[in-house]
Motif scaffolding. Structure first.
Motif, PDB file in Angstrom:
ATOM      1  N   HIS A   5       0.822  -1.193   0.000  1.00 28.84           N
ATOM      2  CA  HIS A   5       0.000   0.000   0.000  1.00 28.84           C
ATOM      3  C   HIS A   5       0.859   1.247   0.000  1.00 28.84           C
ATOM      4  O   HIS A   5       0.372   2.320   0.269  1.00 28.84           O
ATOM      5  CB  HIS A   5      -0.927   0.025   1.219  1.00 28.84           C
ATOM      6  CG  HIS A   5      -1.793  -1.188   1.349  1.00 28.84           C
ATOM      7  ND1 HIS A   5      -2.726  -1.308   2.324  1.00 28.84           N
ATOM      8  CD2 HIS A   5      -1.873  -2.301   0.633  1.00 28.84           C
ATOM      9  CE1 HIS A   5      -3.332  -2.474   2.212  1.00 28.84           C
ATOM     10  NE2 HIS A   5      -2.823  -3.088   1.188  1.00 28.84           N
ATOM     11  N   ALA A  57      -8.809  -1.783  -7.295  1.00 28.58           N
ATOM     12  CA  ALA A  57      -7.671  -2.175  -6.457  1.00 28.58           C
ATOM     13  C   ALA A  57      -6.343  -1.605  -6.944  1.00 28.58           C
ATOM     14  O   ALA A  57      -5.340  -1.699  -6.245  1.00 28.58           O
ATOM     15  CB  ALA A  57      -7.569  -3.701  -6.401  1.00 28.58           C
ATOM     16  N   ARG A  63      -0.217   1.005  -9.171  1.00 33.81           N
ATOM     17  CA  ARG A  63      -0.008   0.378  -7.870  1.00 33.81           C
ATOM     18  C   ARG A  63      -1.175   0.742  -6.957  1.00 33.81           C
ATOM     19  O   ARG A  63      -2.064   1.503  -7.341  1.00 33.81           O
ATOM     20  CB  ARG A  63       1.319   0.854  -7.256  1.00 33.81           C
ATOM     21  CG  ARG A  63       2.504   0.295  -8.008  1.00 33.81           C
ATOM     22  CD  ARG A  63       3.801   0.758  -7.440  1.00 33.81           C
ATOM     23  NE  ARG A  63       4.134   2.093  -7.903  1.00 33.81           N
ATOM     24  CZ  ARG A  63       5.277   2.695  -7.681  1.00 33.81           C
ATOM     25  NH1 ARG A  63       6.198   2.098  -6.964  1.00 33.81           N
ATOM     26  NH2 ARG A  63       5.507   3.897  -8.129  1.00 33.81           N
ATOM     27  N   GLY A  89       2.167 -12.491  -4.471  1.00 32.57           N
ATOM     28  CA  GLY A  89       2.381 -12.881  -5.860  1.00 32.57           C
ATOM     29  C   GLY A  89       3.575 -12.125  -6.418  1.00 32.57           C
ATOM     30  O   GLY A  89       3.852 -10.978  -6.033  1.00 32.57           O
ATOM     31  N   THR A  92       3.087  -8.528  -7.778  1.00 35.26           N
ATOM     32  CA  THR A  92       3.018  -7.493  -6.737  1.00 35.26           C
ATOM     33  C   THR A  92       4.418  -7.201  -6.198  1.00 35.26           C
ATOM     34  O   THR A  92       4.796  -6.041  -6.016  1.00 35.26           O
ATOM     35  CB  THR A  92       2.073  -7.942  -5.607  1.00 35.26           C
ATOM     36  OG1 THR A  92       0.749  -8.003  -6.141  1.00 35.26           O
ATOM     37  CG2 THR A  92       2.099  -6.987  -4.433  1.00 35.26           C
ATOM     38  N   LYS A  95       6.123  -5.095  -8.883  1.00 37.00           N
ATOM     39  CA  LYS A  95       5.515  -3.772  -9.082  1.00 37.00           C
ATOM     40  C   LYS A  95       5.730  -2.870  -7.869  1.00 37.00           C
ATOM     41  O   LYS A  95       5.945  -1.665  -7.993  1.00 37.00           O
ATOM     42  CB  LYS A  95       4.015  -3.984  -9.320  1.00 37.00           C
ATOM     43  CG  LYS A  95       3.299  -2.842  -9.939  1.00 37.00           C
ATOM     44  CD  LYS A  95       3.502  -2.802 -11.432  1.00 37.00           C
ATOM     45  CE  LYS A  95       2.923  -1.533 -12.009  1.00 37.00           C
ATOM     46  NZ  LYS A  95       3.250  -1.365 -13.417  1.00 37.00           N
ATOM     47  N   GLU A  96       5.623  -3.453  -6.689  1.00 41.65           N
ATOM     48  CA  GLU A  96       5.688  -2.655  -5.463  1.00 41.65           C
ATOM     49  C   GLU A  96       7.097  -2.626  -4.870  1.00 41.65           C
ATOM     50  O   GLU A  96       7.297  -2.056  -3.804  1.00 41.65           O
ATOM     51  CB  GLU A  96       4.703  -3.204  -4.425  1.00 41.65           C
ATOM     52  CG  GLU A  96       3.261  -3.312  -4.921  1.00 41.65           C
ATOM     53  CD  GLU A  96       2.487  -1.997  -4.769  1.00 41.65           C
ATOM     54  OE1 GLU A  96       3.031  -1.050  -4.185  1.00 41.65           O
ATOM     55  OE2 GLU A  96       1.340  -1.957  -5.253  1.00 41.65           O
ATOM     56  N   VAL A 173       1.424 -23.430  -8.583  1.00 39.34           N
ATOM     57  CA  VAL A 173       1.557 -23.579  -7.126  1.00 39.34           C
ATOM     58  C   VAL A 173       0.167 -23.354  -6.540  1.00 39.34           C
ATOM     59  O   VAL A 173      -0.343 -22.235  -6.581  1.00 39.34           O
ATOM     60  CB  VAL A 173       2.535 -22.535  -6.550  1.00 39.34           C
ATOM     61  CG1 VAL A 173       2.646 -22.699  -5.038  1.00 39.34           C
ATOM     62  CG2 VAL A 173       3.900 -22.634  -7.209  1.00 39.34           C
ATOM     63  N   GLY A 195      -1.136 -10.164  -4.981  1.00 40.06           N
ATOM     64  CA  GLY A 195      -2.142  -9.283  -5.548  1.00 40.06           C
ATOM     65  C   GLY A 195      -3.436  -9.990  -5.876  1.00 40.06           C
ATOM     66  O   GLY A 195      -3.676 -11.144  -5.462  1.00 40.06           O
ATOM     67  N   LEU A 198      -3.301 -13.729  -7.124  1.00 34.33           N
ATOM     68  CA  LEU A 198      -2.986 -14.715  -6.086  1.00 34.33           C
ATOM     69  C   LEU A 198      -4.128 -14.815  -5.081  1.00 34.33           C
ATOM     70  O   LEU A 198      -4.520 -15.913  -4.660  1.00 34.33           O
ATOM     71  CB  LEU A 198      -1.676 -14.341  -5.374  1.00 34.33           C
ATOM     72  CG  LEU A 198      -1.213 -15.384  -4.364  1.00 34.33           C
ATOM     73  CD1 LEU A 198      -0.785 -16.672  -5.062  1.00 34.33           C
ATOM     74  CD2 LEU A 198      -0.079 -14.854  -3.505  1.00 34.33           C
TER      75      LEU A 198
HETATM   76  N1  LIG Z   1      -5.233  -3.040  -3.799  1.00 30.72           N
HETATM   77  C1  LIG Z   1      -4.426  -3.860  -3.156  1.00 30.72           C
HETATM   78  O1  LIG Z   1      -4.589  -4.078  -1.957  1.00 30.72           O
HETATM   79  C2  LIG Z   1      -3.292  -4.535  -3.885  1.00 30.72           C
HETATM   80  C3  LIG Z   1      -2.565  -5.518  -3.227  1.00 30.72           C
HETATM   81  C4  LIG Z   1      -1.510  -6.135  -3.915  1.00 30.72           C
HETATM   82  C5  LIG Z   1      -1.221  -5.765  -5.211  1.00 30.72           C
HETATM   83  N2  LIG Z   1      -1.943  -4.791  -5.803  1.00 30.72           N
HETATM   84  C6  LIG Z   1      -1.634  -4.435  -7.193  1.00 30.72           C
HETATM   85  O2  LIG Z   1      -1.936  -5.565  -7.988  1.00 30.72           O
HETATM   86  C7  LIG Z   1      -1.032  -5.658  -9.085  1.00 30.72           C
HETATM   87  C8  LIG Z   1      -0.359  -7.012  -9.094  1.00 30.72           C
HETATM   88  O3  LIG Z   1      -1.308  -8.014  -8.843  1.00 30.72           O
HETATM   89  P1  LIG Z   1      -1.632  -9.176  -9.893  1.00 30.72           P
HETATM   90  O4  LIG Z   1      -2.946  -9.734  -9.512  1.00 30.72           O
HETATM   91  O5  LIG Z   1      -1.426  -8.670 -11.272  1.00 30.72           O
HETATM   92  O6  LIG Z   1      -0.494 -10.220  -9.653  1.00 30.72           O
HETATM   93  P2  LIG Z   1      -0.062 -11.064  -8.354  1.00 30.72           P
HETATM   94  O7  LIG Z   1      -1.206 -11.890  -7.877  1.00 30.72           O
HETATM   95  O8  LIG Z   1       0.620 -10.194  -7.382  1.00 30.72           O
HETATM   96  O9  LIG Z   1       1.059 -11.979  -8.997  1.00 30.72           O
HETATM   97  C9  LIG Z   1       0.788 -12.798 -10.079  1.00 30.72           C
HETATM   98  C10 LIG Z   1       2.056 -13.566 -10.338  1.00 30.72           C
HETATM   99  O10 LIG Z   1       2.296 -14.445  -9.241  1.00 30.72           O
HETATM  100  C11 LIG Z   1       2.753 -15.689  -9.714  1.00 30.72           C
HETATM  101  N3  LIG Z   1       1.695 -16.653  -9.480  1.00 30.72           N
HETATM  102  C12 LIG Z   1       0.410 -16.393  -9.130  1.00 30.72           C
HETATM  103  N4  LIG Z   1      -0.267 -17.542  -8.971  1.00 30.72           N
HETATM  104  C13 LIG Z   1       0.632 -18.525  -9.193  1.00 30.72           C
HETATM  105  C14 LIG Z   1       0.549 -19.936  -9.149  1.00 30.72           C
HETATM  106  N5  LIG Z   1      -0.599 -20.558  -8.834  1.00 30.72           N
HETATM  107  N6  LIG Z   1       1.647 -20.684  -9.451  1.00 30.72           N
HETATM  108  C15 LIG Z   1       2.816 -20.062  -9.734  1.00 30.72           C
HETATM  109  N7  LIG Z   1       2.956 -18.715  -9.772  1.00 30.72           N
HETATM  110  C16 LIG Z   1       1.880 -17.978  -9.521  1.00 30.72           C
HETATM  111  C17 LIG Z   1       3.074 -15.487 -11.183  1.00 30.72           C
HETATM  112  O11 LIG Z   1       4.388 -14.936 -11.157  1.00 30.72           O
HETATM  113  P3  LIG Z   1       5.436 -14.907 -12.370  1.00 30.72           P
HETATM  114  O12 LIG Z   1       4.898 -13.882 -13.324  1.00 30.72           O
HETATM  115  O13 LIG Z   1       6.734 -14.511 -11.767  1.00 30.72           O
HETATM  116  O14 LIG Z   1       5.477 -16.278 -12.940  1.00 30.72           O
HETATM  117  C18 LIG Z   1       2.026 -14.448 -11.561  1.00 30.72           C
HETATM  118  O15 LIG Z   1       2.355 -13.729 -12.727  1.00 30.72           O
HETATM  119  C19 LIG Z   1      -0.048  -4.531  -8.913  1.00 30.72           C
HETATM  120  O16 LIG Z   1      -0.483  -3.453  -9.720  1.00 30.72           O
HETATM  121  C20 LIG Z   1      -0.176  -4.153  -7.444  1.00 30.72           C
HETATM  122  O17 LIG Z   1       0.144  -2.814  -7.230  1.00 30.72           O
HETATM  123  C21 LIG Z   1      -2.997  -4.170  -5.197  1.00 30.72           C
END
Ligand SMILES: NC(=O)c1ccc[n+]([C@@H]2O[C@H](COP(=O)([O-])OP(=O)(O)OC[C@H]3O[C@@H](n4cnc5c(N)ncnc54)[C@H](OP(=O)(O)O)[C@@H]3O)[C@@H](O)[C@H]2O)c1
Length: 267
Positions: A5, A57, A63, A89, A92, A95-96, A173, A195, A198
Motif C-alpha cells: 500500500h 484495487a 499500484r 504474488g 506485486t 511492481k511494489e 503452485v 495481488g 494470487l
Molecule cells: N489493492 C491492493 O490491496 C493490492 C494488493 C496487492 C497488489 N496490488 C496491485 O496488484 C497488481 C499485481 O497483482 P496481480 O494480480 O497482477 O499479480 P499477483 O497476484 O501479485 O502476482 C501474479 C504472479 O504471481 C505468480 N503466481 C500467481 N499464482 C501462481 C501460481 N498458482 N503458481 C505459480 N505462480 C503464480 C506469477 O508470477 P510470475 O509472473 O513470476 O510467474 C504471476 O504472474 C499490482 O499493480 C499491485 O500494485 C494491489
C-alpha cells in the motif's frame, strides 16, 4: 519496508474510531483488534487489501499507493508485525518493489519469542524475483520462493542458493501447497498482501480465513481490477457470474481519516 500500500511515515499518529462492534470507541488497540487466534494449530490465512469506494484495487500509478493513507499504512504495519510470513504474488513483489521486511521497534512486544521480522514468501513461475529480496533477508527470516518444476533452471539455482525454494510438481503452485509448506515450517500466522490474481486463488480454494479490507475514499472508475481477479466471474466468463459465494461475518469496522477498515472472518 517495501509496501503493497506504499511506504511513508505520518507526522501525527492516525486516530481510529470503532464503528462496530462497539460504536464510538476511540481508544482502539490495533494489535488487539487484529490479533490472530491464540495458539493456532494450523496456518491461519489473512489477506490485507485496499480498494477504492467503487471497488478498484489498482490506481493510476499502476499500484495501490494511490489508495493508501497514513492510517492504512499503520494497519499494514501492525498486520506485518503480527504475522509470521507475508505471502505475495511475484507481480506485486515486482511492481511494489518488495524487499525483506525491516524490523520496527514497536514490534518488540508483538514479536517476542519470534524473529524480529516476518518472512516474505513469493509465488512465481518465472522466478523473476528481485535479487535483493533474496540475498538481503536475515538468516532467521529468509525469503521463501514457491515455484513450479519447469521454472527456468538457472534462476532456480540462484534462488535456491540465497532463499528457501519450494518447488511444486505441475504447472501451478496451489494455495494448498503454500499452506502445507508454511505449516511444515511452523509459520502459522499467514498474511497475504495479494495481488488480486494470487488472492483469487486463495479465495477459490476456500483457504482464506480472513479478509482485512481498507475501503479508501477514492473513485477509480472502470478499468481498475477488483481485489480478486482472474478466473470465473471476470469479463469473458459466461454471464459474468461468480461460481461461488462464501459467507463471511464482520469482526470489526474501524474508521480513520475517512478510510474504513473492515475485518471479515469466514463463517
Ligand atoms: N489493492 C491492493 O490491496 C493490492 C494488493 C496487492 C497488489 N496490488 C496491485 O496488484 C497488481 C499485481 O497483482 P496481480 O494480480 O497482477 O499479480 P499477483 O497476484 O501479485 O502476482 C501474479 C504472479 O504471481 C505468480 N503466481 C500467481 N499464482 C501462481 C501460481 N498458482 N503458481 C505459480 N505462480 C503464480 C506469477 O508470477 P510470475 O509472473 O513470476 O510467474 C504471476 O504472474 C499490482 O499493480 C499491485 O500494485 C494491489
Amino acid at each position: 519496508m517495501s509496501s503493497t500500500h506504499s511506504a511513508g511515515a505520518s507526522p501525527e499518529p492516525a486516530r481510529f474510531r470503532e464503528l462496530l462492534p462497539v460504536p464510538g470507541r476511540t481508544d482502539v488497540d490495533l494489535a488487539e483488534a487484529y490479533a490472530y487466534p491464540p495458539s493456532p494449530d494450523r496456518p491461519w490465512v489473512r489477506a490485507n487489501m485496499v480498494a477504492s469506494a467503487d471497488g478498484g484495487a489498482i490506481g493510476p500509478s499502476g499500484r495501490s499507493r494511490d489508495l493508501s493513507s497514513a492510517p492504512d499504512r499503520r494497519v499494514m504495519g501492525v498486520l506485518r508485525g503480527l504475522c509470521d510470513v507475508v505471502v505475495v504474488g511475484a507481480a506485486t513483489a515486482r511492481k511494489e518493489g518488495y524487499r525483506p521486511v525491516r524490523p520496527r521497534e514497536v514490534w518488540s512486544d508483538l514479536r517476542a519469542g519470534r524473529p524480529a521480522t516476518p518472512r516474505i514468501a513469493v509465488v512465481s513461475r518465472s522466478l523473476d524475483v528481485d535479487e535483493e529480496l533474496l540475498t538481503t533477508a536475515p538468516e532467521d527470516a529468509r525469503t521463501i520462493v514457491f515455484t513450479v518444476a519447469d521454472a527456468p533452471a538457472e534462476r532456480r539455482a540462484f534462488v535456491a542458493e540465497h532463499a528457501d525454494l519450494v518447488v511444486v510438481d505441475g504447472v501451478s503452485v496451489g494455495p494448498e501447497h503454500i499452506v502445507n509448506a508454511l505449516s511444515e515450517k511452523g509459520l502459522y500466522r499467514v498474511l497475504t498482501e495479494g495481488g488480486p490474481h494470487l488472492l483469487a486463488e486463495f479465495v477459490g480454494a476456500g483457504l482464506l480465513d480472513e479478509l482485512c479490507l481498507t475501503v479508501s475514499p477514492h473513485l477509480l472508475g472502470a478499468g481498475s481490477p477488483r481485489i480478486v481477479t482472474g478466473g470465473p466471474g471476470t469479463p469473458g466468463a459466461p454471464e459474468h457470474s461468480s461460481a461461488m459465494s462464501t459467507p463471511v461475518r464482520m469482526a470489526h469496522l474501524l474508521e480513520a481519516e475517512g478510510n474504513l477498515f473492515t475485518r471479515y472472518l469466514r463463517e
